[in-house]
Write an enzyme that holds these catalytic residues in place. Structure first.
Site, mmCIF file in Angstrom:
data_model
loop_
_atom_site.group_PDB
_atom_site.id
_atom_site.type_symbol
_atom_site.label_atom_id
_atom_site.label_comp_id
_atom_site.label_asym_id
_atom_site.label_seq_id
_atom_site.Cartn_x
_atom_site.Cartn_y
_atom_site.Cartn_z
ATOM 1 N N GLY B 46 -63.836 -41.662 -6.325
ATOM 2 C CA GLY B 46 -63.237 -41.007 -7.435
ATOM 3 C C GLY B 46 -63.665 -39.742 -7.555
ATOM 4 N N SER B 285 -80.847 -54.730 1.585
ATOM 5 C CA SER B 285 -80.079 -54.025 2.443
ATOM 6 C C SER B 285 -80.002 -54.813 3.819
ATOM 7 C CB SER B 285 -80.751 -52.572 2.766
ATOM 8 O OG SER B 285 -79.924 -51.971 3.705
ATOM 9 N N ARG B 331 -71.721 -59.855 8.383
ATOM 10 C CA ARG B 331 -71.926 -60.573 7.295
ATOM 11 C C ARG B 331 -71.556 -61.753 6.987
ATOM 12 N NH1 ARG B 331 -71.841 -54.998 3.248
ATOM 13 N NH2 ARG B 331 -73.730 -53.997 4.273
ATOM 14 N N HIS B 402 -70.896 -59.877 -2.950
ATOM 15 C CA HIS B 402 -71.055 -58.298 -2.796
ATOM 16 C C HIS B 402 -69.832 -57.518 -2.742
ATOM 17 C CE1 HIS B 402 -73.414 -54.928 -1.558
ATOM 18 N NE2 HIS B 402 -72.808 -54.703 -0.346
ATOM 19 N N GLU B 426 -62.953 -48.901 -2.882
ATOM 20 C CA GLU B 426 -62.752 -50.381 -3.199
ATOM 21 C C GLU B 426 -61.799 -51.272 -3.742
ATOM 22 O OE1 GLU B 426 -66.712 -52.147 -4.602
ATOM 23 O OE2 GLU B 426 -65.934 -54.313 -4.174
#
Lengths: 257, 638, 230
Positions: B46, B285, B331, B402, B426
């Site tokens: 944005g 992280s 992941r 997440h 996202e």
């Protein structure tokens, strides 16, 4: 554990506020300070009372939203941590805790523990940027910056804009915040063309907002959750003084033809 | 009924974006200031979009519910941002980043979008460096890189463990500069609660001022949503407390199709839940997996202290199962492997819901100083939360929600099924397929905001006349304002017995148990019964104290939870219909030797759901995924 | 002039003025202290010192003028900054817990007021001989000091002011390099080495005189002024 909380309640900017006392029971050491407030707010809600308004969001110490003055310490007793990172194991059974909002003229009261920190945005608006439009950048590796320089710049850039420096300062000064941005950009080659203009404009805005001056008590550095050094204030002072002497506003003749 | 047209340009994938940029219509510089654009959200996508469009000359209004645009949750991203710079001379290229991302997404992303993402990734780094983002550097002054999951090259740029923060501050500063120049009008504490559609085009939004409770309408020639993901539907996630689906969901109800809602990313390295009181989960992280080794005891129920468990009795399960990627497996794979180990009774810590992430060997090899330089802030964070010292004891980690790969459906131009309504970052669904690789979220947010949307929105605006709508009289606006006010009053008037959070927690538990890391037909069917029941109770028994005329954080939350209660149902429906396992979507019925089993014959499509009315199931539309450049194959990290 | 006015108007500008006038003050204090210590050498030395200062009267007056301007600017800037600081926090905290503030920093403003009052008194006392100065003789500093400090109350005030000066210097000389932006970057910016030494030296050097006077370290001596027949 059992605790006694004294929390500042104020329904709006123009009403009087006062400290309300809330006894707490069943607080666990693993809770974060804000989770304890969640627990208290749930209790208040079910009792038909209005929950305490407080600012928070990421709850991992990076967004800079949370801002509680906890028994006289901005973000509470843990060094290098925000309120949301403070865990209840910092306290012991029977403790009395005072919770107040940041207090400064430049941070007007909103409600309970929420204050308006838009003054920080206006300080950035005054010059806390490098004026480059999207699209014109050269290759990132054409600008060489030594590791030491970029590391020092990063130390300052780590500021999360929470306002703890102002809250902890006996003069409600925003020098650490303003100095951090001036240092971050002032150290980098990209920040050089606007260095003078930036320092002048940001410091002037800081004054306009009504923050106090720096008396170098060191309280800001101690309260800063990112442990930003008061060295940034030194840089701001120097950059400002140099700029005040040598900076001349450009004449409005560019672009003719 | 909506129609899905992806508007992917013709031609070879490497030329699509260049060709499209030439083919798109332009708005004359003098005319740009006649167009008003609304941007909702000021995270990476944005803020970068608002700043860039203002630089181009559009009149931009930007709305955020935070007190400042600098607080958006992009700020919490730790590890880094990918870019195909090949600065390390290790064989990286646009083609390789493209391939890694498509493969990482388990062949459920749109090829053309991903290729464009890989192309502009290099510009992002240049732009950010020019803005003064202090990326890590070598002594010689060149940029440093680290490696990340799902890739065999080092292409991740980083600024300590605060990369998201530094990138966001870069975009935020660019935005503040435009605010100072008067090109962006910033509205803080303004939560978007509806999109207004006039004559089939998105022409504005309705917002509630969170401080005063005032509900106002704002019009524009185009609306851009950059409102992030919906991971908080699970209650416990790594997302910020305020991150929510409301803007995207209200747009969905106004005609924007919602795509692939069931694709949820479960991040493998989070700090395990410690108790009932917990309000959110903290991410450690992924970069930690560069130097940390993941293991559990070989024996079930082994309660010995980690230092007491000899090497021979440890199972370094990622290294064992995926020797070529080892601890840097993507992941979804790493999360599932951890869950498997815990389900097998070999988990560690309270409740057996944790695995070790061990740095002992790295500390021995590199010294504590190096490890502390690389991850010091993360280690400190871990110690504060758990009261354990990770330099001495291995970290305990467990997967947590997440990121959400699903989101509002958009075409190649990032426009939703509502003309004029663009969705970036996202909040849209487009680039990550069924699983996102580490350090790709920052890349996508900034690609959309700096380099894609500012072009494509011009193409849309060039086709419409700039005209004002009177928001005080136009029925579409006045109706929307009335509806928003009515919902607020309705919530305040229920005066039931349960807190908003108790509903949210209950929904989160249903979602985590039945639509989390492993999903089954049975579980999803149960959830599809439980969620509507919970929703019904919510509207009957929720307690929202206070009034709507001032700062009321319970009221804000109630509106968001109301939307989650609808979204959750759609996620389960999507998960139930997708009878395959892919990326973050793992259906226990579809597996082979414990690995996800995709079904490309039947499910190589984007599932885009159309709202058909309150209480009605959404209608499914399919956008077929065509792979012309990458051969669909079973994803292997072995 | 506008850029100077702008500079003076800013908080940092005022701090700069305080820093630079502060340095002037420190240099003066050090010079003054070395002169004072001649008391231990005797009346003749003090007299010669007084004459040395008067080698050129215009120069002396220029220095005095400079000092007065420095003190006034220092005080004015301090006053204005204090006003701003008070305005910056209209509502105080119910609970405060300063972590690293020193006593010196906390008391620097009132200490400054005390010093200002002392300076006025000191000039009336030792330079002009108008107040509490029995047997004052122009250009006989040795005996003026000896007699002027014989009163324990006066000597006590001197010691108090010297204490305030020490605290002022302890914070001020450390802060001055940071205010002017010329301190070296350091991981421990709150550590102060130079200022401790300086403040201690000044306190000891100055306090030696009133304490010495009370302790009778300065014996009676004939006035050199009389001897020279001025």
């Amino acid at each position: 554990m059992r605790l006694t909380l004294h929390v500042w309640r104020q329904s709006g900017p123009n009403t009087a506020g006062k400290l309300e006392t809330y006894p707490m029971d069943g607080v666990e050491a693993d809770m974060s300070f804000l989770e304890m407030f969640d627990m208290l707010n749930d209790k208040l809600t079910l009792e038909g009372k209005e929950p305490i308004a407080f600012a928070h969001d990421c709850r991992e110490g990076i967004c800079g939203s949370c801002n509680m003055m906890i028994s006289g310490q901005a973000h509470g007793p843990w060094k290098g941590a925000t309120t949301c990172q403070l865990h209840m194991r910092a306290f012991k059974d029977g403790d009395e805790i005072w919770v107040e909002p940041w207090r400064a003229k430049a941070f007007p009261m909103v409600k309970d523990l929420v204050v308006d920190r838009s003054a920080f945005d206006r300080i950035i608006q005054a010059g806390g940027y490098v004026s480059v439009n999207t699209g014109g950048a050269r290759d990132a590796n054409e600008i060489l910056i030594g590791k030491e320089v970029v590391d020092e710049s990063m130390d300052a850039a780590a500021c999360i804009g929470c306002g703890a420096c102002v809250a902890a300062c006996p003069n409600a000064s925003a020098s650490l915040f303003t100095g951090a941005k001036i240092t971050h950009l002032g150290l980098l080659p990209q920040g050089q063309p606007e260095r003078d203009r930036r320092a002048l404009a940001m410091v002037e805005q800081m004054d306009i907002e009504g923050f106090g001056h720096c008396t170098l008590t060191g309280e800001c550095q101690e309260a800063c959750p990112k442990e930003i050094s008061i060295d940034v204030i030194k840089r701001m002072n120097r950059d400002y003084a140099v700029a005040a002497v040598r900076y001349v506003e450009p004449k409005e003749t560019a672009g003719a033809g | 009924m909506i129609e899905l047209n992806s508007n992917i340009p013709a031609g070879p994938v490497e030329q699509k974006w260049d060709k499209h940029r030439f083919d798109m219509k332009l708005v004359n510089p003098a005319n740009k200031r006649k167009y008003d654009v609304i941007v909702v959200g000021a995270g990476l996508a944005g803020a970068s979009a608002a700043a860039t469009m203002a630089e181009l000359g559009y009149n931009v209004s930007c709305f955020v519910f935070h007190d400042s645009p600098r607080r958006a949750h992009s700020i919490a991203a730790q590890g880094g941002i990918n870019a195909a710079k090949n600065y390390q001379n290790d064989g990286d290229s646009v083609q390789r980043l493209f391939y890694d991302t498509v493969k990482g997404g388990d062949f459920r992303a749109r090829e053309a979008n991903v290729y464009r993402l890989a192309q502009v990734s290099v510009n992002i780094i240049d732009q950010c460096v020019a803005q003064g983002v202090p990326f890590a550097r070598e002594y010689g002054g060149l940029l440093a890189n680290r490696s990340f999951g799902g890739a065999q090259v080092s292409r991740t740029f980083y600024a300590r463990g605060q990369t998201g923060q530094q990138l966001l501050l870069g975009a935020y500063q660019a935005l503040e500069r435009q605010i100072a120049l008067g090109k962006v009008k910033m509205h803080t504490h303004a939560e978007m609660l509806d999109v207004v559609v006039v004559d089939g085009r998105a022409r504005g939004i309705v917002v509630r001022n969170l401080l005063t409770g005032e509900v106002t309408a704002h019009s524009a020639d185009a609306v851009v949503l950059a409102t992030g993901g919906y991971g908080n539907v699970f209650f416990l996630s790594t997302n910020a407390m305020y991150a929510n689906v409301t803007a995207a969901w209200r747009a969905h109800k106004k005609g924007a199709a919602f795509a692939n809602p069931c694709y949820t990313q479960i991040h493998p390295t989070c700090i395990p839940v410690s108790g009932e009181h917990q309000s959110k989960l903290t991410l450690m992280s992924e970069s930690l997996r560069n130097d940390g080794r993941v293991w559990v005891p070989k024996k079930q129920g082994d309660n010995r202290a980690p230092s007491q468990i000899p090497e021979s009795e440890r199972d370094y399960f990622l290294e064992r199962k995926y020797p070529s990627f080892g601890n840097l497996a993507p992941r979804d794979i790493a999360s599932r492997a951890a869950k498997e180990a815990c389900d097998d009774g070999r988990g560690v810590g309270p409740g057996g819901l944790g695995v070790y992430l061990d740095f002992a060997e790295s500390i021995k090899r590199l010294g504590q100083k190096t490890i502390s330089e690389r991850y010091g802030n993360l280690f400190d964070m871990y110690q504060r939360i758990t009261d354990e010292n990770p330099y001495q004891l291995p970290m305990r980690i467990y997967p947590a929600v997440h990121y959400t790969m699903g989101g509002t459906w958009v075409d190649y131009n990032l426009m939703s099924t509502v003309p004029g309504l663009h969705v970036i970052g996202e909040a849209n669904f487009s680039d990550h397929g069924a699983n996102r690789l580490g350090a790709s979220a920052l890349m996508q947010g900034l690609a959309d905001g700096y380099f894609v949307l500012p072009y494509t929105i011009g193409n849309y605006l060039a086709g419409v006349k700039p005209e004002k709508v009177d928001v005080t009289t136009h029925p579409a606006f006045t109706d929307a304002v009335r509806a928003v006010k009515a919902q607020g009053e309705q919530l305040l008037n229920i005066k039931g017995k349960r807190t908003v959070d108790s509903f949210h927690k209950e929904l989160g538990k249903i979602m985590w148990d039945k639509c989390g890391m492993a999903r089954s037909r049975e579980g999803l069917q149960e959830a599809l019964v439980e969620i509507p029941k919970l929703r019904e109770e919510f509207w009957r028994n929720v307690n929202v104290p206070g009034s709507g005329a001032s700062l009321n954080q319970s009221l804000e939350k109630a509106g968001r939870v109301a939307d989650y209660l609808e979204l959750g149902e759609l996620m389960c429906r999507d998960a139930l219909h997708r009878e395959e396992s892919c990326g973050g979507h793992f259906r226990v019925e579809y597996q082979e030797d414990g690995e996800a089993k995709r079904n490309d014959e039947e499910f190589a499509y984007v599932a885009a759901w159309e709202w058909t009315g309150d209480g009605q199931p959404q209608r499914l539309h399919k956008e077929p995924l065509v792979y012309e450049n990458v051969k669909m194959a079973t994803r292997s990290y072995k | 002039m506008s850029y100077l006015a702008r500079f003076w108007d800013s908080t940092i500008g005022k701090k700069f003025v305080m820093a630079i006038t502060g340095i002037v003050g420190v240099l003066f204090v050090l010079g003054h202290m070395s002169g004072n210590l001649l008391m231990f050498k005797g009346a003749e030395a003090m007299h010669e010192y007084a004459l040395l200062l008067r080698t050129s009267m215009p120069l002396l007056w220029a220095a005095r003028g400079g000092l007065i301007v420095a003190v006034l600017l220092h005080a004015l800037a301090a006053y204005q900054l204090t006003q701003r600081s008070n305005a910056a926090r209209p509502q105080q905290y119910a609970k405060t817990a300063p972590q690293v503030t020193t006593f010196a920093a906390k008391t620097i403003r009132w200490g400054g007021v005390l010093l200002l009052a002392f300076i006025v008194f000191h000039i009336l006392h030792m330079t002009l001989g108008q107040v509490a100065a029995p047997g004052f003789v122009h250009l006989d500093p040795y005996n003026n000091v000896r007699q002027g400090l014989a009163n324990p109350l006066v000597a006590g005030f001197y010691v108090l002011a010297i204490g305030a000066l020490g605290l002022h210097l302890y914070h001020g000389t450390w802060a001055v390099f940071r205010t002017l932006g010329i301190a070296r970057p350091t991981p421990t910016p709150l550590k102060r080495r130079l200022s401790v030494v300086l403040a201690a030296a000044v306190v000891l050097g100055f306090a030696a005189i009133p304490i010495g006077a009370l302790a009778g370290a300065f014996p009676d001596a004939p006035s050199p002024v009389m001897a020279e027949g001025h």
